[in-house]
Design an enzyme around this catalytic site. Structure first.
Site, PDB file in Angstrom:
ATOM      1  N   ASP B 197       0.991  -1.306  -0.007  1.00  0.00           N
ATOM      2  CA  ASP B 197       0.084   0.060  -0.082  1.00  0.00           C
ATOM      3  C   ASP B 197       1.023   1.447  -0.081  1.00  0.00           C
ATOM      4  O   ASP B 197       0.632   2.099  -0.836  1.00  0.00           O
ATOM      5  CB  ASP B 197      -0.987  -0.037   1.188  1.00  0.00           C
ATOM      6  CG  ASP B 197      -1.801   1.135   1.408  1.00  0.00           C
ATOM      7  OD1 ASP B 197      -2.750   1.139   0.714  1.00  0.00           O
ATOM      8  OD2 ASP B 197      -1.356   2.116   2.021  1.00  0.00           O
ATOM      9  N   LYS B 201       1.459   4.346  -2.975  1.00  0.00           N
ATOM     10  CA  LYS B 201       1.204   5.659  -2.498  1.00  0.00           C
ATOM     11  C   LYS B 201       2.672   6.492  -3.050  1.00  0.00           C
ATOM     12  O   LYS B 201       2.638   7.408  -3.701  1.00  0.00           O
ATOM     13  CB  LYS B 201       1.003   5.917  -1.551  1.00  0.00           C
ATOM     14  CG  LYS B 201      -0.539   5.458  -1.014  1.00  0.00           C
ATOM     15  CD  LYS B 201      -0.807   5.419   0.389  1.00  0.00           C
ATOM     16  CE  LYS B 201      -2.206   4.874   0.753  1.00  0.00           C
ATOM     17  NZ  LYS B 201      -2.285   4.812   2.247  1.00  0.00           N
TER      18      LYS B 201
END
Lengths: 411, 411
Positions: B197, B201
């Site tokens: 994750d 980003k």
């Protein structure tokens, strides 16, 4: 073609000319347009003969207005003649970018209305927090929030001085002298050290945040000129440092606001901002606390914000300006929430002063450490409203043996 | 009239509906337009019968596309069917706002190109840093900067787990369980704890910052699953904590990037970000370091960013989308700068391991404290390149009495 005229060719103006020259290609790839400086206004041409862009320099403002220019970048500072020039530019339907907090704090509403009436944009990102992106994030990214409060360090000069007093145990006078030698403070530092500069910036942020007119002179203002080494010794005893904080809050249709030296706990973000750094905490009802920090002044950081404003204007040609509300906020000078306070009481009778303190404040710790001076009593008073504290301390001053009281919020 | 359709009515979708209903008046005062939710897409209508906006709910995507809608807000998460819906929306010339980092990390370029080709906007502020304004400040406010580096905490779940391991001396397993109980971690936490994750980003931020394609899978990825209590004891000995950092840097036409647990000094900003907070330091060549922090996830923080994106679209109707470059960055997995490293070597022969360490690293401190385990040698190696370190440690693993080596960057 985006044609720029720069008013002022000091430190910031030079930085802007540099950034524009460096970023022409990038600007074209973002906006599809060429970027070009058409003129640079100075007071005295002879002082700039050695500079790179001398062929663009003029001392004639009419020449600037009569040349084909899309955006006027005002980085002269001060109210006069910046105010007249910006007004005239807007009336001539030129977009304006300014880094001038004095101008926006004093005449922001009038100038924004004038921009709107003439179908042009007035941008002023660099006027608060220097290089830190703060106004656009506040206005645009946080538009879904009701802003509840602002807590900030907005003046690099005073932050530099207080940092040196903390880390090097310097006196106020020595730290100020060092700041002046290094170019962080002006020969006349009043606007910075008295808190006016931070108050102007806080008033701009608060006017936007609460959509009410906040006059900087109505804020509770205290500068750093009376901070001494002993204050820092008490701060350290309390695991704090001292920072000139600019704080405001909107609550029950009132705005609470101050610029004053505050004892800030060493485990907080704001205590970590040393020297010329600025930092701003914005509290929104949806987003919670958002924190922004970076260099609050200087040639290239300021130019970075000005360049962003120029890009914004060319990219978003029909964007509406932010409006400053004409309605005055109801401003309260005493802080709204209970807080802890450090008080230093100059007295000729320590024992009776300690009794008086204990009788008036139930939740109070009186210092007995060797920091304490012969003729003073120092204490931390917990969980007290500023209004109550102020009222009680004023009564203390009527007591013959009590001569002087200094108080700090502990945050 | 700005008519919104929301795809997904979980936590974030509910927050968006709330913010839209609450801010209608404010939205009109900013943009001059009414704001209205025309439909909300769900998978199973029966699950939402008790909800306030039940009359707007549909399980039929075609109904959404056939209704008069200006902006599709995609908050379903995951790639399928979000990818197909967003593509179709853009082809139908609907603006799109998404909070979906998986979608933007995987298909950002294609979707942005599609938006541009159809004359509509694709905004995705909430996909990185939740409520923190970061993409607009990076793209717009810092447009005058060459971005040099990014250093960030981008995953709230792992930050919560590591915070509990630090402050409560919890084991990884216990901290993960607590995070799951409190809703900070999903039943299958792999995407968070393995660093995927945060890497997605970081790839979005880096793709924008360096204007090169950065595939998240090409970054040096290490999750937090093998972090134990002893690691934290060494961190504390070093006046550090452990954070899952997402870091990238552009230098000499190469991009260096990793997501890995790093020993972060306690006096740094990033070490102060506890629990679910996110924070991002952007280094620009003009502005220096700018720091942004706040809540990286959650109902209203995410909705705050989505609302800002909606306002942006209505306010700036003809704005060009940011482009993702198709050219792949040359990504190096070993870090570019000399750094300090903490190594823990599992060994059957401590004395010889200490000799081996000392012989290979001149600038090295070997721990003799009672943290040190019976079968291991721990040391800090100063000022060493990761490539050199890696090469040497790989050779160590060929030595019969050395079984396993764990290393942390100290930042």
């Amino acid at each position: 073609m985006a044609s720029i005229s720069v008013l002022g060719y000091g430190v910031v103006g030079t930085g802007i000319a540099d950034l524009i020259n460096k970023n022409k290609e990038k600007f074209k790839s973002i906006t599809g347009e060429d970027l070009n400086i058409s003129s640079i206004l100075v007071r005295d041409k002879s002082k700039h003969e050695q500079k790179q862009n001398y062929h663009l320099i003029t001392d004639n403002i009419e020449k600037v207005f009569n040349s084909p220019v899309d955006i006027i970048v005002e980085v002269m500072g001060g109210i006069h003649p910046a105010y007249d020039y910006v007004k005239k530019a807007l009336k001539l339907k030129k977009h304006v970018v300014t880094a001038n907090k004095d101008l926006i704090a004093e005449h922001g509403k009038e100038l924004l209305d004038l921009a709107e009436a003439n179908g042009v944009t007035l941008n002023f990102e660099a006027s608060v927090g220097g290089g830190i992106p703060i106004l656009k994030p506040l206005i645009e990214c946080l538009s879904g929030n009701e802003i509840i409060g602002i807590k900030a360090i907005l003046n690099g000069t005073t932050n530099f001085i207080l940092s040196k007093m903390y880390s090097e145990n310097a006196s106020y006078e020595d730290a100020l002298k060092l700041a002046q030698e290094l170019g962080f403070a002006e020969a006349n530092p009043d606007s910075d050290v008295l808190g006016y500069d931070a108050a102007r910036k806080l008033s701009i942020l608060s006017t936007i945040a609460y959509n009410k007119k906040i006059n900087w002179k109505d804020l509770n203002l205290n500068g750093i000129t009376s901070i001494d080494k002993i204050d820092f010794e008490y701060a350290k005893l309390n695991e704090c440092t001292i920072k000139l904080l600019a704080v405001s809050k909107s609550q029950n249709n009132k705005v609470y606001g101050f610029v004053q030296p505050v004892m800030v706990r060493l485990d907080s973000y704001l205590s970590k901002l040393d020297d010329e750094l600025n930092g701003i905490v914005i509290e929104g009802d949806a987003v919670g606390n958002v924190f922004f920090s970076g260099k609050g002044a200087g040639m290239l950081p300021t130019a970075s914000s000005v360049f962003g404003d120029i890009t914004d204007i060319i990219q978003n040609k029909n964007k509406k300006n932010i409006k400053f509300n004409a309605d005055n906020a109801f401003i309260e000078k005493c802080w709204c929430d209970k807080s802890s306070w450090l008080v230093r009481i100059k007295t000729e009778d320590r024992l009776n002063t300690i009794c008086t303190l204990s009788n008036n404040f139930k939740n109070c710790h009186i210092y007995t450490s060797n920091v304490t001076q012969a003729n003073e009593v120092a204490a931390v008073i917990y969980e007290e409203y500023e209004s109550t504290l102020k009222h009680t301390l004023e009564k203390f001053l009527d007591i013959p043996y009590i001569n002087e009281i200094k108080k700090f919020m502990v945050l």
